[in-house]
Design an enzyme around this catalytic site. Structure first.
Site, PDB file in Angstrom:
ATOM      1  N   ALA A  61      -1.813   8.577  -1.295  1.00  0.00           N
ATOM      2  CA  ALA A  61      -2.863   9.485  -0.850  1.00  0.00           C
ATOM      3  C   ALA A  61      -2.760   9.733   0.656  1.00  0.00           C
ATOM      4  CB  ALA A  61      -4.231   8.900  -1.191  1.00  0.00           C
ATOM      5  N   GLY A 106      -1.018   6.644  -5.104  1.00  0.00           N
ATOM      6  CA  GLY A 106      -1.116   7.828  -5.949  1.00  0.00           C
ATOM      7  C   GLY A 106       0.225   8.314  -6.447  1.00  0.00           C
ATOM      8  N   GLU A 109       0.904   6.256  -9.421  1.00  0.00           N
ATOM      9  CA  GLU A 109      -0.007   6.700 -10.482  1.00  0.00           C
ATOM     10  C   GLU A 109       0.450   8.018 -11.096  1.00  0.00           C
ATOM     11  OE1 GLU A 109      -4.394   5.155  -9.430  1.00  0.00           O
ATOM     12  OE2 GLU A 109      -3.380   6.107  -7.741  1.00  0.00           O
ATOM     13  N   GLU A 129      -3.170  -0.251  -2.802  1.00  0.00           N
ATOM     14  CA  GLU A 129      -4.540   0.082  -2.394  1.00  0.00           C
ATOM     15  C   GLU A 129      -5.345  -1.139  -1.965  1.00  0.00           C
ATOM     16  OE1 GLU A 129      -3.284   3.333  -5.299  1.00  0.00           O
ATOM     17  OE2 GLU A 129      -3.067   1.155  -5.170  1.00  0.00           O
TER      18      GLU A 129
END
Length: 255
Positions: A61, A106, A109, A129
């Site tokens: 992110a 991300g 993911e 994270e």
């Protein structure tokens, strides 16, 4: 544009394009959802490749953007974030992630949303994270644990450590490791081969597996049975069985 969709040989490549690290800011997240929906709609897209370029898949992110958000802002944004990734995961066609360089947070993911993952031999994946005082928020706690099992997922999520390609292969986080220069070529070849297959049967297989994993086995068997019987109404089934009887196995050509 932060990402685009390029189509050739029945394969739609969703290409992240936000140099230098393909950080997944809000605009990129929303664009991914748009492209996933477009790939779903388009009849000329029969399989999909997720690709970030030769050097990096996606480093995660946009931390500076997230730092500026308070709780209220993230309550509003988190649903849209998950919806973007879920749109990719629910593309009803074969999807392969071509993972080069970093696929972190991300980025990891996003790779988890694919059906198959081909990684460069120098790739690094992870869910870091926790090092920010957070947990994965785009599906990582759910998709990672379903893919590699809860204990291995907890190891990666609790520690935030990076996983090199060979370890990722060993634990089932990726499905194939190839030289860095061959990642996209092999991913495209995997997708192109499936793009020639029976589209409805492939959709049925994907939805049966994915939906079945979310429920008990009896319900899963019902999902499978309904799809199996339904395919007997398709031209692809007629074509495939006729070719088998007349020419032998594996020679059917599907439209």
């Amino acid at each position: 544009m932060t990402a685009n969709l390029e189509v050739s040989d029945g394969v739609g490549t969703i290409r992240l394009d936000r140099p230098p690290m393909n950080a997944l800011d809000v605009a990129t997240q929303d664009r991914l959802r748009e492209l996933a929906e477009e790939a779903t709609r388009r009849d000329d897209v029969r399989a999909v490749v997720l690709y970030g370029g030769e050097k990096v898949f996606a480093a995660g992110a946009d931390i500076k953007e997230m730092q500026a958000m308070d709780h209220t802002a993230m309550v509003v944004r988190s649903k849209a974030l998950q919806d973007s990734f879920t749109a990719v995961a629910r593309i009803p066609k074969p999807v392969v992630a071509a993972v080069t360089g970093y696929a972190l947070g991300g980025g990891c993911e996003l790779a988890l949303c694919a059906d198959f993952r081909i990684a460069a031999d120098n790739a690094k994946l992870g869910q870091p994270e926790i090092l920010l005082g957070l947990i994965p928020g785009a599906g990582g706690t759910q998709r990672l644990s379903r893919l590699i099992g809860p204990s291995k997922a907890k190891d990666l999520i609790f520690t935030g450590r990076h996983v090199r390609a060979e370890e990722a292969l060993t634990i089932g986080l990726v499905d194939r490791v190839v030289p860095a220069g061959e990642v996209y070529e092999q991913a495209h070849a995997w997708a192109a081969a499936l793009a020639k297959g029976p589209a409805l049967a492939l959709r049925a297989a994907k939805e049966s597996i994915d939906a079945g994993l979310e429920t008990d086995i009896d319900t899963g068997l019902t999902i499978e049975r309904n799809w199996f019987a339904g395919l007997f109404a398709t031209e692809d089934r007629e074509r495939g069985m006729r070719s088998f009887v007349e020419d032998g196995p594996g020679k059917a050509k599907f439209l």
